[in-house]
Design a protein around this motif. Structure first.
Motif: not given
Length: 134
Positions: A18-21, A41-50
């Motif tokens: 879903k994140l395309g990684v 949702h949090a990863l999609q809207t505010n992705p961490p540096e990694w």
């Protein structure tokens, strides 16, 4: 009596898709845990540096590689690309523009054009049928 709402979770492979990684390139804690819908949702809207770095440089999963090269996943396989590629490798392939890539881009463009033609024909038929009913 109602039970408290539980958050749905997904396997790391599903979340990575879903994140395309590429899952194997994600941090160990991501690969070993489960991801809730809220976390996704949090990863999609505010992705961490990694995650930002992975999306920027790769390695990328085959659907992302195919999209960036404007070919199908099957076209990648026919071209001998079976492993994830980095952004740099994708750019090199674009620059080299081998014969297989040119051929697969043409095939993909034809497929997309045919899908659009069929969609337009279905819409026109539906419009005619709707018009005939009135």
């Amino acid at each position: 009596m109602t039970s408290p709402k539980t958050s749905q979770t997904m396997k790391p492979a599903t979340a990575a898709k879903k994140l395309g990684v590429y899952l194997e390139a994600t941090p160990a804690e991501f690969q070993e845990g489960v991801v809730s819908r809220d976390e996704l949702h949090a990863l999609q809207t505010n992705p961490p540096e990694w995650l930002s770095e992975l999306r920027r440089t790769g390695p990328h999963p085959r659907p992302v590689v195919a999209a960036r090269l404007a070919v199908s996943i099957s076209g990648l396989a026919r071209g001998g690309v079976t492993e994830p590629l980095t952004t740099e490798q994708i750019d090199e392939l674009r620059e080299e523009n081998p014969e297989w890539l040119q051929r697969e881009r043409e095939i993909q463009a034809d497929v997309v054009a045919e899908e659009e033609r069929v969609k337009a024909a279905k819409e026109a038929k539906a419009k005619r049928q709707q018009h005939q009913q009135h």
